[in-house]
Write an enzyme that holds these catalytic residues in place. Structure first.
Site, PDB file in Angstrom:
ATOM      1  N   GLU A 440      -7.825  76.229 -40.603  1.00  0.00           N
ATOM      2  CA  GLU A 440      -7.130  74.945 -40.659  1.00  0.00           C
ATOM      3  C   GLU A 440      -7.983  73.712 -40.390  1.00  0.00           C
ATOM      4  O   GLU A 440      -7.442  72.690 -39.964  1.00  0.00           O
ATOM      5  CB  GLU A 440      -5.995  74.975 -39.641  1.00  0.00           C
ATOM      6  CG  GLU A 440      -6.431  74.984 -38.145  1.00  0.00           C
ATOM      7  CD  GLU A 440      -6.536  76.377 -37.547  1.00  0.00           C
ATOM      8  OE1 GLU A 440      -6.656  77.345 -38.324  1.00  0.00           O
ATOM      9  OE2 GLU A 440      -6.494  76.497 -36.314  1.00  0.00           O
ATOM     10  N   ASN A 441      -9.300  73.743 -40.617  1.00  0.00           N
ATOM     11  CA  ASN A 441     -10.145  72.567 -40.384  1.00  0.00           C
ATOM     12  C   ASN A 441      -9.398  71.296 -40.782  1.00  0.00           C
ATOM     13  O   ASN A 441      -8.842  71.221 -41.883  1.00  0.00           O
ATOM     14  CB  ASN A 441     -11.421  72.642 -41.224  1.00  0.00           C
ATOM     15  CG  ASN A 441     -12.056  74.001 -41.175  1.00  0.00           C
ATOM     16  OD1 ASN A 441     -12.371  74.485 -40.106  1.00  0.00           O
ATOM     17  ND2 ASN A 441     -12.195  74.633 -42.341  1.00  0.00           N
ATOM     18  N   GLU A 473      -1.316  77.016 -42.356  1.00  0.00           N
ATOM     19  CA  GLU A 473      -2.448  76.119 -42.105  1.00  0.00           C
ATOM     20  C   GLU A 473      -2.000  74.657 -42.010  1.00  0.00           C
ATOM     21  O   GLU A 473      -2.551  73.884 -41.226  1.00  0.00           O
ATOM     22  CB  GLU A 473      -3.517  76.271 -43.189  1.00  0.00           C
ATOM     23  CG  GLU A 473      -4.039  77.690 -43.376  1.00  0.00           C
ATOM     24  CD  GLU A 473      -4.497  78.365 -42.094  1.00  0.00           C
ATOM     25  OE1 GLU A 473      -4.993  77.649 -41.201  1.00  0.00           O
ATOM     26  OE2 GLU A 473      -4.351  79.593 -41.974  1.00  0.00           O
TER      27      GLU A 473
HETATM   28 ZN   LIG Z   1      -3.584  79.992 -37.600  1.00  0.00          ZN
END
Ligand SMILES: [Zn+2]
Length: 1034
Positions: A440-441, A473
């Site tokens: 999930e940047n 995400e």
């Molecule tokens: Zn996660």
């Protein structure tokens, strides 16, 4: 992060890694204790660097022991002593469940009638007390006087410092960083050279001194630091020496004079490094384009501990800062980072330098990301945000579904959380080599190709996979990115929440994906892990890197999500839960939190409704491992509910007195389907009684299985439910039926019901047509079948086959082999047909072969319906002629979901030579990507021919495996579980024990090893107990 690849429902539980051998162990325990909270920014003034992380649970424990009327000095002394005691306890009893307010302690023994033995014990006790007093007396930092104990400020505890690489003392001796200096901003310049797979970099860190200190300590791993300068306030920059202590992945700069609290300073570090060839840090990846050329790229994966492999940094989630990223590239490449591009500069050497905007938010290092590749995007504006999906150019046509879904979900979350997504852009990028499902940047979410790309032709089941990973995400952009756990012990705050949101958001945004079925199934699987003694509390202490890796397991993800669902279902009205989380996000936006902060936010919102205290209820679910078994017994109009720990142990010797605060729900025969039928009863103590009219025929607890507990109805209760279902399947919701099936198998494993009772309940299933109960029954029966198969109980295996085909035969035969729209029906069909063909049911295998032949003849232009591909490829792979054809197709197909199903098909072969080949090919990584090796091993282990080869394979190649997949990581957990979970004999138990204990620091301490041993013992016990019954009855 979504560490689970989309085709795997295997979620291993992990281990408590031991820090016992670590030289860091001594000081933290002692020193922690001397000081209370270490929360930023108000630190105790005295020697703040020594204040290390202290888990909330131990803090509570100490607080709980404390008296009220002590002055500060006394209190410090008290806590030192107590903490010493506690630390001693912790070390001597590493197998004990962690203490919590919900764990009853045994009553103290008294010495009132001294027998000779008691006298000896009492004398011994006095001697111990005297020795402890001596220890405390001589303990640095505490002196006993007439008035009690006084701190001895002249003899501070001096930790034993390790040696740096250059031979001088490294000024820090703990795994957690000191708190005296905090980074404010980073300027990162990166110069990757993809021809030579190396990069150089320059990191400028602007910092604030919070407490006087003579050292700055931060993380760095595998970086060769070539130059370092330091600048204090407005002074000039000067060269400094950087010390490195590799085992802790730390570097440090020592100063002769104190840096003073409040001062700003800047550390500039220049370095070079190799691009990583594993899946973390700044790593290289490649793919073959449509012309057959190899194209290289570089991408990052930092969570949890790998930002330090790309740039020197304070690599803990609580050290939030802003980041400005600059990357050089060749003109034919693109770069991406968290923020939009600000400008491009042409460099004299023909390269270009891209500079990105400084992050507009403070963020943790594990969320930083950058990519150098030749990907192509498609984009769309959603509110204030430009959403783009990137892939390799060949797969651009597979990105549309992701863009559409991400846009819908972004809009949903913007409204749901009432906080807009804070960045101007959001990129979703499919990376050809990627180990996790997705990461999930912030602003630059990275995915495995199978988690993001689907074709127009793809089945809804494939779209469901992609949508749920995107939903997960995107939820992280709030839960995790905006509000972040302070430390990895509370990883569930990120992952439990994202998992919960992933299912609940899709139920609203894309209801036709039937995601509820999947959520129910993952709740069942989470219980299987959490029932073992090796499980851990949702919020649990972690110190070592392996322990951090191990937090990425089903307890943090699925159990976390399950208890949130239970909480939501128990709150009055639909809006309460949402109000609470909006308050939590607003209150802690940009900050770090722990579990109590969440419960407090929910409690505050809840107070007005005079509902029970959320914090009180939920801590019983997060502070202790496992979950309850609720036993129902009826006498007249009295219904007694009793709770106990549902703990699977092979010897029945381990009992805990854990209690949970359970929001028990129930329905009965007069009203059982609609939500209004549901009644709630809170069970807080061991046993409580409620009244019900005697006319009630049956009770079903845990309505729609929203609670995280298992129910035992007793012989009569089960019989009443069975009778009700036999005469009319629809007297209960399909979730309730699935829950009964899951629960009775679990009770059989626990040894509370005989296998005969299990099959009695399944009798009703000849009339069952709904997906969730059938799926649960098939999964359980298949597990049983495989166990018997591996145990070489050939007669029973044959009889099991007959039984399964008898129970589900007509349902199997009713399935069609053409396109099917409904996701739920696809799920049902693929499970039934995979079982039927797996059992060599003639009708099934003929259909599958015919479909495969048609596919081959048409050169891949006729389509096999997405949900049937797996069964078709599995059947094809059993044929000598078709296996090579399938391998050829695998090598050339571009469509990832299909490719993966071909791989599972190939790995399902029962030909020993092919099995050995495919295992080795997965390790080698040319024809089969190494990221797929856990899937290959898992598939091989399901079959009879390969599971012993797989066991040999991991023993022989263990060192290669942990080079690719870190010790403790989800991939390693999957591998261990796959190769061991079907053993059920003493001989295999010894082998597994022998192998893993020989690994020592290369994995012996993993929780998944513990879990594997427990599972084998449980299999063994179940077989001993139930084989005679099965032989007689089946
Ligand atoms: Zn996660």
């Amino acid at each position: 992060m979504d560490p689970f690849d989309s085709n795997s429902t295997e979620r291993a539980n992990l281990p408590r890694n031991m820090i016992e051998n670590s030289m860091f162990e001594e000081e933290p325990d002692v020193v922690d204790l001397a000081k209370d909270s270490a929360s930023f920014p108000t630190f105790p003034a005295l020697d703040p660097d020594e204040v290390a992380y202290e888990p909330r649970s131990s803090r509570l424990l100490v607080r709980g022991l404390g008296e009220n009327d002590m002055d500060e000095d006394e209190e410090d002394c008290e806590s030192s002593a107590r903490l010493l005691g506690m630390s001693f306890m912790n070390r001597s009893s590493s197998h004990r469940p962690s203490s919590s307010p919900y764990t009853r302690q045994p009553p103290p023994r008294s010495c009132s009638r001294p027998s000779a033995r008691t006298m000896v014990v009492c004398v011994l006790f006095l001697v111990i007390v005297a020795s402890m007093t001596m220890v405390l007396y001589f303990l640095p930092g505490c002196t006993f006087t007439k008035t009690g104990c006084k701190p001895n400020k002249t003899t501070p505890i001096e930790p034993v410092y390790p040696e740096s690489t250059n031979g001088t003392l490294f000024p820090w001796a703990q795994l957690r960083l000191p708190q005296s200096v905090h980074p404010l901003s980073y300027d990162l310049t990166l110069n990757p050279d993809l021809d030579n797979m190396i990069f150089s970099g320059r990191t400028v860190i602007d910092m604030l001194v919070l407490h006087n200190t003579k050292r700055i300590v931060l993380h760095s791993a595998n970086l060769n630091i070539t130059k370092a300068t330091f600048k204090l306030g407005d002074g000039d920059a000067s060269d400094v020496t950087v010390l490195e202590y590799k085992p802790a992945q730390q570097i440090a700069v020592k100063f002769t004079e104190d840096l003073k609290a409040g001062q700003h300073c800047v550390l500039t570090l220049e370095y070079s490094a190799k691009l990583s060839h594993t899946y973390d840090g700044f790593y290289n990846s490649s793919y073959t384009d449509k012309d057959g050329n190899k194209r290289v790229l570089a991408a990052t994966q930092f969570e949890p501990l790998s930002a330090r492999k790309a740039f020197p940094c304070f690599d803990e989630p609580a050290f939030k800062a802003t980041f400005l990223v600059k990357i050089t590239r060749k003109p034919n490449y693109k770069t991406l980072s968290n923020m939009p591009k600000a400008n491009v500069t042409a460099l004299p050497n023909g390269l270009l330098r891209d500079e990105f905007e400084r992050t507009s938010v403070n963020m943790s290092t594990y969320l930083v990301a950058f990519i150098v590749a030749d990907f192509t995007p498609i984009s769309k504006n959603v509110s204030e945000t430009l959403v783009s999906v990137y892939s390799v150019p060949e797969k651009k046509e597979h990105t549309e579904y992701a863009l559409d879904t991400a846009s819908k979900l972004l809009e949903f979350y913007n409204n749901f959380f009432e906080i807009g997504y804070p960045l101007k852009k959001l990129d979703l990028v499919a990376i050809p080599d990627f180990l996790a499902g997705a990461m999930e940047n912030w602003g630059l979410i990275t995915f495995r190709e199978t988690s993001l790309l689907v074709g127009k032709q793809s089945s809804s089941l494939e779209k469901q996979v992609v949508a749920s990973v995107i939903a997960h995400e995107l939820a992280h952009q709030w839960f995790g990115n905006l509000v972040t756990m302070s430390w990895w012990n509370d990883l569930w705050l990120n992952e439990g929440f994202a998992t919960y949101m992933q299912y609940t958001s899709l139920q609203t945004v894309l209801p036709h994906l039937d995601i509820g079925n999947l959520f129910l199934a993952v709740r069942f699987r989470a219980m299987e892990k959490d029932a073992l003694n090796s499980s851990h509390a949702v919020s649990t202490e972690v110190n070592t890197p392996e322990q951090v890796e191990e937090m990425f397991d089903s307890v943090s993800y699925e159990k976390g999500a399950s208890i949130l669902l239970m909480l939501k279902a128990s709150l009055p009205g639909d809006g309460q839960f949402r109000k609470g989380i909006i308050q939590y996000l607003n209150q802690f936006s940009g900050l770090n939190t722990d579990t109590n902060d969440l419960w407090n936010s929910l409690t505050q919102v809840d107070v007005s409704t005079q509902h029970q205290n959320v914090s009180e209820m939920m801590s019983s679910w997060t502070s202790q491992k496992g979950f309850p078994l609720v036993t129902v017994s009826r006498k007249g109009d009295q219904v007694t509910l009793t709770q106990e720990h549902f703990l699977l142990t092979s010897d029945n010797a381990t009992h805990t007195s854990s209690l949970w605060n359970i929001p028990v729900t129930y329905v009965n025969d007069s009203c059982s389907l609609a939500p209004e039928c549901r009644q709630v009863f809170t069970l807080k103590t061991k046993s409580e009684t409620l009244r019900l009219p005697e006319s009630v025929k049956w009770l079903k607890l845990n309505y729609r299985n929203t609670g995280f507990y298992i129910v035992h109805y007793g012989d009569e209760g089960w019989a009443a439910l069975r009778d009700a279902l036999s005469s009319n399947v629809s007297v209960l919701t399909h979730e309730d039926r699935a829950s009964l099936i899951h629960n009775i198998f679990a009770l059989s494993r626990l040894g509370r019901v005989s296998v005969r009772h299990v099959f009695n309940l399944l009798d009703y299933m000849t009339n069952e047509t709904e997906t969730t109960p059938v799926l649960e029954a098939l999964l359980q029966l298949n597990n049983l079948y495989r166990l018997l198969d591996k145990r070489q109980e050939h007669t029973l295996v044959a009889r099991m086959k007959v039984y399964i085909l008898h129970q589900f035969g007509s349902l199997m035969n009713n399935q069609t082999w053409v396109e099917e729209e409904s996701v739920s029906k696809q799920e049902l069909r693929s499970a039934l047909l995979e079982t039927a063909c797996g059992l060599n049911e003639e009708n099934c295998t003929q259909q599958a072969k015919a479909l495969f032949q048609k596919y081959v003849d048409s050169n891949g232009t006729t389509r096999i319906p997405g949900d049937l591909q797996q069964v078709v490829f599995n059947v094809a792979a059993q044929s000598d002629e078709d296996w090579p054809t399938l391998l050829n197709m695998y090598e050339h197909v571009t469509y990832d979901a299909e490719k993966r199903k071909m791989l599972r098909g190939l790995a399902s072969t029962q030909d020993a030579r092919r099995i050995v080949w495919i295992l080795n090919a997965g390790l080698k990584g040319d024809i089969i990507q190494t990221q797929e090796l856990p899937l290959v091993i898992n598939t091989v282990c399901n079959g009879f021919a390969g599971y012993l080869f797989a066991w040999d394979f991991i023993q022989e190649n263990w060192d290669h495996l942990i080079e690719k997949f870190p010790v403790g990581s989800f991939a390693i957990q999957t591998v261990i579980k796959s190769v061991t979970s079907q053993f059920s004999t003493q001989a295999h138990l010894y082998q597994v024990k022998g192998f893993f204990s020989s690994l020592k620091e290369r994995g012996a301490q993993m929780r998944s090893v513990q879990e594997a041993l427990e599972t084998i013992r449980l299999n063994q016990r179940w077989m001993d107990k139930n084989l005679p019954t099965l032989k007689k009855w089946l």
